[in-house]
Design a protein around this motif. Structure first.
Motif, PDB file in Angstrom:
ATOM      1  N   UNK A   5      -9.102  19.825 -33.069  1.00 45.54           N
ATOM      2  CA  UNK A   5      -7.784  19.363 -33.487  1.00 45.54           C
ATOM      3  C   UNK A   5      -7.864  18.086 -34.309  1.00 45.54           C
ATOM      4  N   UNK A   6      -6.867  17.917 -35.176  1.00 48.66           N
ATOM      5  CA  UNK A   6      -6.751  16.706 -35.983  1.00 48.66           C
ATOM      6  C   UNK A   6      -5.414  16.063 -35.660  1.00 48.66           C
ATOM      7  N   UNK A   7      -5.465  14.777 -35.258  1.00 47.28           N
ATOM      8  CA  UNK A   7      -4.247  14.089 -34.859  1.00 47.28           C
ATOM      9  C   UNK A   7      -3.610  14.714 -33.629  1.00 47.28           C
ATOM     10  N   UNK A   8      -4.382  15.470 -32.855  1.00 47.78           N
ATOM     11  CA  UNK A   8      -3.915  16.153 -31.649  1.00 47.78           C
ATOM     12  C   UNK A   8      -2.776  17.129 -31.942  1.00 47.78           C
ATOM     13  N   UNK A   9      -2.765  17.711 -33.165  1.00 50.29           N
ATOM     14  CA  UNK A   9      -1.771  18.722 -33.507  1.00 50.29           C
ATOM     15  C   UNK A   9      -2.383  20.108 -33.345  1.00 50.29           C
ATOM     16  N   UNK A  10      -1.650  20.978 -32.663  1.00 43.18           N
ATOM     17  CA  UNK A  10      -2.107  22.351 -32.463  1.00 43.18           C
ATOM     18  C   UNK A  10      -1.945  23.174 -33.738  1.00 43.18           C
ATOM     19  N   UNK A  11      -2.680  24.259 -33.791  1.00 43.98           N
ATOM     20  CA  UNK A  11      -2.568  25.212 -34.877  1.00 43.98           C
ATOM     21  C   UNK A  11      -3.415  26.421 -34.557  1.00 43.98           C
ATOM     22  N   UNK A  12      -3.347  27.472 -35.385  1.00 46.41           N
ATOM     23  CA  UNK A  12      -4.186  28.650 -35.145  1.00 46.41           C
ATOM     24  C   UNK A  12      -5.667  28.293 -35.248  1.00 46.41           C
ATOM     25  N   UNK A  13      -6.455  28.810 -34.320  1.00 46.45           N
ATOM     26  CA  UNK A  13      -7.881  28.520 -34.296  1.00 46.45           C
ATOM     27  C   UNK A  13      -8.613  29.409 -35.304  1.00 46.45           C
ATOM     28  N   UNK A  14      -9.319  28.776 -36.239  1.00 43.58           N
ATOM     29  CA  UNK A  14     -10.067  29.508 -37.280  1.00 43.58           C
ATOM     30  C   UNK A  14     -11.461  28.918 -37.415  1.00 43.58           C
ATOM     31  N   UNK A  15     -12.417  29.774 -37.810  1.00 48.28           N
ATOM     32  CA  UNK A  15     -13.729  29.263 -38.195  1.00 48.28           C
ATOM     33  C   UNK A  15     -13.666  28.910 -39.677  1.00 48.28           C
ATOM     34  N   UNK A  16     -13.699  27.607 -39.963  1.00 48.05           N
ATOM     35  CA  UNK A  16     -13.480  27.117 -41.322  1.00 48.05           C
ATOM     36  C   UNK A  16     -14.810  26.624 -41.897  1.00 48.05           C
ATOM     37  N   UNK A  17     -15.061  27.016 -43.150  1.00 47.38           N
ATOM     38  CA  UNK A  17     -16.250  26.532 -43.860  1.00 47.38           C
ATOM     39  C   UNK A  17     -15.838  25.481 -44.880  1.00 47.38           C
ATOM     40  N   UNK A  18     -16.495  24.335 -44.815  1.00 50.66           N
ATOM     41  CA  UNK A  18     -16.254  23.242 -45.756  1.00 50.66           C
ATOM     42  C   UNK A  18     -17.464  23.077 -46.659  1.00 50.66           C
ATOM     43  N   UNK A  19     -17.205  22.888 -47.946  1.00 46.49           N
ATOM     44  CA  UNK A  19     -18.281  22.557 -48.885  1.00 46.49           C
ATOM     45  C   UNK A  19     -18.165  21.072 -49.204  1.00 46.49           C
ATOM     46  N   UNK A  20     -19.249  20.337 -48.966  1.00 45.54           N
ATOM     47  CA  UNK A  20     -19.206  18.878 -49.041  1.00 45.54           C
ATOM     48  C   UNK A  20     -20.317  18.331 -49.925  1.00 45.54           C
ATOM     49  N   UNK A  21     -20.015  17.240 -50.593  1.00 48.12           N
ATOM     50  CA  UNK A  21     -21.067  16.497 -51.282  1.00 48.12           C
ATOM     51  C   UNK A  21     -22.010  15.913 -50.237  1.00 48.12           C
ATOM     52  N   UNK A  22     -23.284  15.816 -50.585  1.00 49.36           N
ATOM     53  CA  UNK A  22     -24.297  15.365 -49.628  1.00 49.36           C
ATOM     54  C   UNK A  22     -23.966  14.013 -49.001  1.00 49.36           C
ATOM     55  N   UNK A  23     -23.279  13.153 -49.752  1.00 52.29           N
ATOM     56  CA  UNK A  23     -22.990  11.809 -49.235  1.00 52.29           C
ATOM     57  C   UNK A  23     -22.032  11.834 -48.048  1.00 52.29           C
ATOM     58  N   UNK A  24     -21.399  12.986 -47.787  1.00 48.87           N
ATOM     59  CA  UNK A  24     -20.458  13.068 -46.675  1.00 48.87           C
ATOM     60  C   UNK A  24     -21.082  13.699 -45.425  1.00 48.87           C
ATOM     61  N   UNK A  25     -22.412  13.805 -45.393  1.00 50.74           N
ATOM     62  CA  UNK A  25     -23.085  14.358 -44.210  1.00 50.74           C
ATOM     63  C   UNK A  25     -22.755  13.525 -42.971  1.00 50.74           C
ATOM     64  N   UNK A  26     -22.791  12.197 -43.121  1.00 51.06           N
ATOM     65  CA  UNK A  26     -22.493  11.324 -41.985  1.00 51.06           C
ATOM     66  C   UNK A  26     -21.070  11.489 -41.482  1.00 51.06           C
ATOM     67  N   UNK A  27     -20.122  11.643 -42.406  1.00 58.35           N
ATOM     68  CA  UNK A  27     -18.719  11.817 -42.018  1.00 58.35           C
ATOM     69  C   UNK A  27     -18.529  13.105 -41.221  1.00 58.35           C
ATOM     70  N   UNK A  28     -19.227  14.174 -41.624  1.00 57.16           N
ATOM     71  CA  UNK A  28     -19.108  15.447 -40.897  1.00 57.16           C
ATOM     72  C   UNK A  28     -19.739  15.355 -39.507  1.00 57.16           C
ATOM     73  N   UNK A  29     -20.880  14.659 -39.419  1.00 55.77           N
ATOM     74  CA  UNK A  29     -21.534  14.500 -38.113  1.00 55.77           C
ATOM     75  C   UNK A  29     -20.683  13.629 -37.205  1.00 55.77           C
ATOM     76  N   UNK A  30     -20.072  12.579 -37.765  1.00 55.68           N
ATOM     77  CA  UNK A  30     -19.189  11.725 -36.966  1.00 55.68           C
ATOM     78  C   UNK A  30     -18.031  12.534 -36.383  1.00 55.68           C
ATOM     79  N   UNK A  31     -17.515  13.484 -37.158  1.00 58.14           N
ATOM     80  CA  UNK A  31     -16.328  14.248 -36.727  1.00 58.14           C
ATOM     81  C   UNK A  31     -16.684  15.419 -35.822  1.00 58.14           C
TER      82      UNK A  31
END
Length: 331
Positions: free
Chosen positions: A242-268
Motif C-alpha cells: 500500500x501507498x499512503x495506507x490507501x487500499x486498492x485492487x491487488x496487482x503484480x506491477x512491473x516498473x521500469x527504472x533508471x539504474x540510479x533508482x535501485x536504492x529507492x526501490x530497495x528502500x520501498x
C-alpha cells in the motif's frame, strides 16, 4: 541502641541519590552522601554508608556498578543505570518524532525518561529533534485508545468505535452518520508516523487509523474472529503493498527504472524482489505486488521520467489516464 530513623528506606534512597546526583564527572564523597541522606530525613553514619555501597554493588543481577574515584575531588558515582544515555536519547528522539503524541504529553514522557539518569545527563535529553513536516497531535485520548486496543487484542475480544474524518471546521466528524463499527482487532502497526489497527471484519482483514477512532470500547462478552485469516496474513507484505495506507485492487506491477533508482526501490520494497537489468544497460525492471491506488500513481510520478509503469496493461493505462487528467487540470 535505638534504631535510627528511615533505615528501612536507606538503601533505596541511597540508590536514588547515586542515580540522580552522580556520574563520572560528578562523584559524591561518603560525607556528602551522608549529608544528602540527612536532607531526606534518614540518619546515617559514614561507616554504615560504606557498607551500603558494598551491598548495592553486590546485589545479584544488578544492572549498575558503583565506582570509587580516588584522589582529590573523588568520591562514588554510578556507571550504569537501567538505561544507557544513548538508549534514553533514542527513546526521546522517538517521542519528539511521534506525530500522535501531543506536545504536552511529549514533555511529560521526556521528563519521566530523564529520571533514569543523572540530573546532569538529563540536560542532554533536551534535544528537540526536528522532523520535517511533523505536526503534533492535539488530542491525548489516542494514548488511551491504543491502550484499550492492546487490552482487547490480549483478551481476544472485539471492539466497537466510531470512525471519523476531518471536516472543514477542523473537527473530527463520524463517517456514515455516526455508524458504530464492530471489529475483531489483531495487531497494531506503525506507519508514516501513525498507528493503524489491523482488524477482521466483513469476512476479511482491514486497517483503521487509530487517531480517527472515537469511543473505542472493548466488548467483554465477545470472541475475536478471523484467526484463520490472520494466521495466513503477513503484516510486512501488506504494508509494502500500500501507498499512503490507501487500499486498492491487488496487482503484480512491473516498473521500469533508471539504474540510479535501485536504492529507492530497495528502500520501498526491500531486498526480496529481483532487479532485472534491461538490455540497454541503463534501466532495470522490478515486479512487486501493489494495491493500486491514486497514491501509488503519485509515488511513481514523483520520479519523473526515471520510473515508468511497464505492466500490466490495465495498470499502465490507468497511470496514463491519471497523467492525462492532471494535464487537463493544469492547462
Amino acid at each position: 541502641m535505638p534504631r535510627k530513623e528511615g533505615q528501612k528506606q536507606k538503601l533505596l534512597v541511597l540508590l536514588e541519590i547515586l542515580i540522580r546526583e552522580t556520574d563520572e564527572k560528578h562523584p559524591l564523597s561518603v560525607p556528602q552522601l551522608v549529608e544528602k541522606l540527612n536532607e531526606r530525613g534518614i540518619e546515617a553514619e559514614r561507616k554504615s554508608v560504606y557498607g551500603d555501597l558494598n551491598t548495592l554493588n553486590n546485589l545479584p543481577g544488578t544492572p549498575f556498578e558503583i565506582v570509587q574515584l580516588r584522589g582529590r575531588g573523588g568520591g562514588y558515582y554510578m556507571t550504569e543505570t537501567l538505561f544507557e544515555l544513548a538508549e534514553l536519547k533514542l527513546l526521546v528522539d522517538a517521542v519528539y518524532a511521534s506525530k500522535f503524541i501531543t506536545a504536552r504529553k511529549s514533555k511529560t514522557l521526556i521528563d519521566k525518561l530523564g529520571q533514569f539518569t543523572s540530573r546532569y545527563r538529563q540536560a542532554e535529553l533536551d534535544r528537540k529533534v526536528l522532523v520535517s513536516g511533523r505536526i503534533k497531535s492535539t488530542d491525548e485520548k489516542i494514548l488511551y485508545t491504543v491502550d484499550a486496543l492492546h487490552a482487547a487484542i490480549t483478551a481476544g475480544q472485539q471492539v466497537q468505535f466510531k470512525y471519523c474524518d476531518w471536516n472543514l471546521q477542523k473537527k473530527m466528524a463520524p463517517r456514515h452518520g455516526g455508524r458504530i463499527y464492530q471489529v475483531s482487532p489483531w495487531v497494531l502497526v506503525w506507519e508514516n508516523g501513525n498507528y493503524y489497527l489491523i482488524a477482521y471484519t466483513e469476512g476479511r482483514l482491514k486497517h483503521y487509523r487509530v487517531d480517527k477512532m472515537q469511543g473505542v470500547r472493548q466488548l467483554p462478552d465477545t470472541v475475536r474472529e478471523g484467526a484463520e485469516e490472520y494466521a495466513a496474513f503477513d503484516v510486512n507484505t501488506y504494508m509494502q503493498q500500500m501507498f499512503g495506507m490507501f487500499n486498492g485492487p491487488l496487482k503484480k506491477v512491473t516498473l521500469q527504472c533508471e539504474n540510479r533508482f535501485a536504492g529507492a526501490m530497495i528502500d520501498r520494497f526491500g531486498t526480496g524482489p529481483i532487479l532485472s537489468p534491461c538490455g540497454d544497460g541503463e534501466h532495470f525492471t522490478i515486479t512487486v505486488p501493489i494495491q493500486v491506488s491514486p497514491q501509488f500513481f503519485g509515488w511513481v510520478a514523483g520520479f519523473g521520467p526515471g520510473v515508468a509503469v511497464a505492466g500490466p496493461p490495465e495498470v499502465r493505462a490507468e497511470m496514463k489516464r491519471t497523467l492525462d487528467s492532471l494535464q487537463d487540470l493544469y492547462r
